[in-house]
Design a protein around this motif. Sequence first.
Motif, short mmCIF file in Angstrom:
data_model
loop_
_atom_site.label_atom_id
_atom_site.label_comp_id
_atom_site.label_asym_id
_atom_site.label_seq_id
_atom_site.Cartn_x
_atom_site.Cartn_y
_atom_site.Cartn_z
N PHE A 48 14.64 9.81 -1.07
CA PHE A 48 13.44 9.16 -1.07
C PHE A 48 13.37 7.85 -1.92
O PHE A 48 13.02 6.91 -1.53
CB PHE A 48 12.63 10.39 -1.84
CG PHE A 48 11.11 9.85 -1.56
CD1 PHE A 48 10.32 10.16 -0.74
CD2 PHE A 48 10.69 9.21 -2.66
CE1 PHE A 48 9.04 9.89 -0.56
CE2 PHE A 48 9.27 8.56 -2.51
CZ PHE A 48 8.44 9.09 -1.58
N GLU A 103 0.91 -1.25 -0.03
CA GLU A 103 0.07 0.05 -0.05
C GLU A 103 0.89 1.23 0.11
O GLU A 103 0.43 2.07 -0.61
CB GLU A 103 -0.86 -0.05 1.25
CG GLU A 103 -2.11 0.91 1.24
CD GLU A 103 -2.76 1.24 2.58
OE1 GLU A 103 -2.91 0.02 3.09
OE2 GLU A 103 -3.07 2.30 2.90
N LEU A 161 4.90 11.66 -5.00
CA LEU A 161 5.48 12.00 -6.34
C LEU A 161 4.40 12.95 -7.15
O LEU A 161 4.96 13.56 -8.26
CB LEU A 161 5.92 10.83 -6.92
CG LEU A 161 6.97 10.11 -6.53
CD1 LEU A 161 6.96 8.70 -7.23
CD2 LEU A 161 8.17 10.75 -6.45
N ASP A 162 3.25 12.98 -7.03
CA ASP A 162 2.29 13.82 -7.58
C ASP A 162 2.62 15.32 -7.39
O ASP A 162 2.32 16.17 -8.18
CB ASP A 162 0.83 13.64 -7.16
CG ASP A 162 0.26 12.50 -7.86
OD1 ASP A 162 0.59 11.92 -8.98
OD2 ASP A 162 -0.96 12.00 -7.45
N GLU A 219 12.33 4.15 -0.84
CA GLU A 219 11.31 3.07 -1.97
C GLU A 219 12.23 1.75 -2.09
O GLU A 219 11.36 0.74 -1.67
CB GLU A 219 11.34 3.83 -3.06
CG GLU A 219 10.29 4.79 -3.09
CD GLU A 219 10.21 5.38 -4.60
OE1 GLU A 219 11.00 6.33 -4.87
OE2 GLU A 219 9.38 4.92 -5.27
N ARG A 250 5.66 16.45 -7.35
CA ARG A 250 6.94 16.85 -8.04
C ARG A 250 7.09 18.19 -8.29
O ARG A 250 8.13 18.75 -7.91
CB ARG A 250 7.07 15.74 -9.14
CG ARG A 250 8.68 15.81 -9.77
CD ARG A 250 8.61 14.60 -10.52
NE ARG A 250 9.82 14.79 -11.40
CZ ARG A 250 10.27 15.53 -12.45
NH1 ARG A 250 9.03 16.36 -12.93
NH2 ARG A 250 11.20 15.46 -13.04
N PRO A 275 3.23 7.19 -4.89
CA PRO A 275 2.67 8.21 -5.96
C PRO A 275 1.98 9.37 -5.51
O PRO A 275 2.25 10.30 -6.33
CB PRO A 275 1.75 7.15 -6.76
CG PRO A 275 2.18 5.79 -6.32
CD PRO A 275 2.88 5.88 -4.68
N ASP A 276 1.49 9.04 -4.37
CA ASP A 276 0.71 10.66 -3.99
C ASP A 276 1.89 11.63 -3.72
O ASP A 276 1.48 13.00 -3.95
CB ASP A 276 -0.10 10.35 -2.63
CG ASP A 276 -1.39 9.51 -2.82
OD1 ASP A 276 -1.73 9.64 -3.85
OD2 ASP A 276 -1.85 9.20 -1.81
N THR A 311 2.32 1.46 -3.27
CA THR A 311 1.49 1.70 -4.73
C THR A 311 0.56 2.97 -4.40
O THR A 311 0.26 3.42 -5.39
CB THR A 311 0.41 0.41 -4.74
OG1 THR A 311 1.27 -0.74 -4.57
CG2 THR A 311 -0.16 0.36 -5.85
N ASP A 312 0.34 3.24 -3.21
CA ASP A 312 -0.48 4.42 -3.06
C ASP A 312 0.24 5.69 -2.43
O ASP A 312 0.13 6.83 -3.16
CB ASP A 312 -1.78 4.21 -2.24
CG ASP A 312 -2.68 3.24 -2.62
OD1 ASP A 312 -2.69 3.30 -3.92
OD2 ASP A 312 -3.46 2.17 -1.91
#
Lengths: 597, 199
Positions: free
Chosen positions: B153, B121, B131-132, B157, B134, B128-129, B124-125
Amino acid sequence: MASAPAAAEAAPKPYREVTFGAVFLGVIQGAIMTAAFVYIGLRLGFGLPGSTVAAILGFALLRGVGRNALGIEGAGSIVENNINQTIASGINTASAGVVFTFPALLLLGEDFDVGTIILSAIAGSFMGIVVIIPLRKQMIEIERLKFPSGVAVATILKSPGAGAAKAIRLGIGFVIAVGITLLTKFEVVPETLTIGAWFLDDPEQASGGLGILALGTSLSLSMANLGAGLLSGKGGLPFALGGALAWWVIAPFVVGQGWLPAGPDGALPSGEALWGAVYGAMLRPVGIGVLIGGALSGVVLSFPALKGAIKSLRAAAKLAKQGDAASADELPPKVLLFGLAGAFLALFGVAIVGSDGAISMAISVAVAGTIWLALAGLIVAQATGATDISPLSGLALIAVTLMLALTANNVVLAITIGVAVCVATNQCADMMSDLKTGHLIGAVPRRQQLVQFGVAWIGPAIAVGTVLLLWSGGEGGANGFGPGTSLPAPQAGALQGMVEGVVSGDAPLDKYVSGAAIGGSLALFPISGLGVLVGLAMYLPFEITLGYGIGCVVSMGLEKKKGRRFYGDYLVPIAAGFIVGEALTSLTLTMIELAGG
Amino acid sequence: MKHLGFLLFLGGLTVASWYASKVVPVPEGEPAGPVERLVVWGKDAGGLFGVGLAAMVVGGLLARRARHASAAVAKKAGEGKHEEDGVGVLGLLDHIDEKLAPMEAGALPEGAQALADTLDELLTDTVPDFLDHREELIEKLGLETFAELIGQFASMERGAARAWSAITDEAWGEVGPSLDKAKSSLAAARDIARAKLEA
């Protein structure tokens, strides 16, 4: 997951990553694939991906045989299998670079030194890995490019723990891709849907702006292409729009204006010849220029990020020296410096031999070769990262053209340097994709890069050896491939034709220069990598770009409607299945076809 | 300004591409080398090609300026409250830390599936939140600092992904160190962001 009590009692076992088994299996698979793919390349004119095959065989052999039959505890772990596929694909990636370039020397009937060719190919193979050191941070960590094939391989590697539902989705994607690929290969449905031509009475007579609009609008039924678009989503959209610009805006206008090269009879071409003229003499060379200009200005504009990437590499190297194991993920920046210096010296050595000791020419060839190699590596990394497509042939053509100009048409030296560039750029694309896979499964980049360094010499040596072996299979120990034989060597034939064209003064310099100016200006717009993406779209036929674009749009729509979780849970495994299914089916059919003569 | 920039850029790109693609034959009897082709093309198509290119440059610069301007407005509007309400750089990293910090390898293998699900989670969630944001983060931190931050960062990951892989492979001894690495890398990323914001 393990049965809890049994596992709890066991002592912690080391996590298997770089092991003898992984390296051995990777080398064996890589060596076999290199020889096989050289043969396929000479016969059919295209390369095949090796990572997926290596990853699947790795599971069967490392995990199945190693763990179950040989009783090696923990054998075939996800990261160990990743090392196996990194090595196998790292070795076989040389096959495409060598097949595209080196056979042209034989076809042209030139005298050359085999040792110099092998040295050049090996130098290129190492340089490809070196160039990746800062680019890995830039492309994978900072720009977050998708690298669809890397994601597909990671999905395979993660499948044992991803749960049944995702495995089923991967299987569904795989089966659909196998089905569609079989239908196209056996010509039940066409490989390309010529959508625009459906609206023409007689496509062979099509002419004018509307004619090229119709002829150019086609869709490849490649599931791998669609899968790459699904994985790329919004990030790949500029590539698709670039294709639309090229084939729906530029081509109809220039044809409508009559700006085409006339045929031998002085008349403007029509039908397939019209498509060929627009693509071959206009869009493709301009696209190559846009790629170069876009990459160059991209380097300038992303300089602060590259500076930051080098700074963090330095910081990691410093911490690693102080014993901070967690920071030992990265190769230190001095490897980059030594590598570039080594690249220069290797190319200088090749140039000195090839130019009969002309030092000033050798220096200019080595400098230009090293710079071009780094730039080509950047272009390929960005192109494969965003679209999964590598403009290898275009970059090799430019390399040879550049070298012909610098060496006063010394064909042997130009192609020898071309071998290095071609091998290096392919190595860049493969290494970057492998590192993306590694990023997603938690592999250590440094280890992946070190094992690839360790085996980088193997692929070029096998590929050059296989080409020579096949060449000597002809009558009198020569002419074993080329036009009129069972191995037509189409890519090398294209390079041969290009070399003959350049030597007779036929290079489209105007298209390269104007394209480069457009590529440089594209970088000013605030979308990262726009120049390379638009250049690549102009460089390719629209059938590929359109299929990919449909994947991007579908992905964006579904992610917006269903949410991000849907992307990870559904789109990624299905798209990975598409890519893997098509790759394995194509490989199997090709092998069967070749075995049957 | 943004729309004007975009239109100029697109129009310029179209015109420049038209004239770049134009094939201008070298007059018969003259040498037809690459340089001669360039000169002949330049004389015939270079003028309008240059106009298109100039429109692209102006449009591109206008679009960049518009983006900087809107980022500056957003930054000004959010000054003083971003960090507190958890949507600033540190807030975003704190959000990840809240998910990562409770993850421990001590309960393995009993809690393996639950830990693997939580890691999945996160990757996957939650990642990316982050990285949105960026572009927003680059505006705020500058590209060089962002590159340093994102390096740490990414290390976080990889640590989390490695812990997930180790759980799948039942390599329980690897899970703890991988989680520790993920946590320390996230802390390093926070330090980089804090140092820049306080400077």
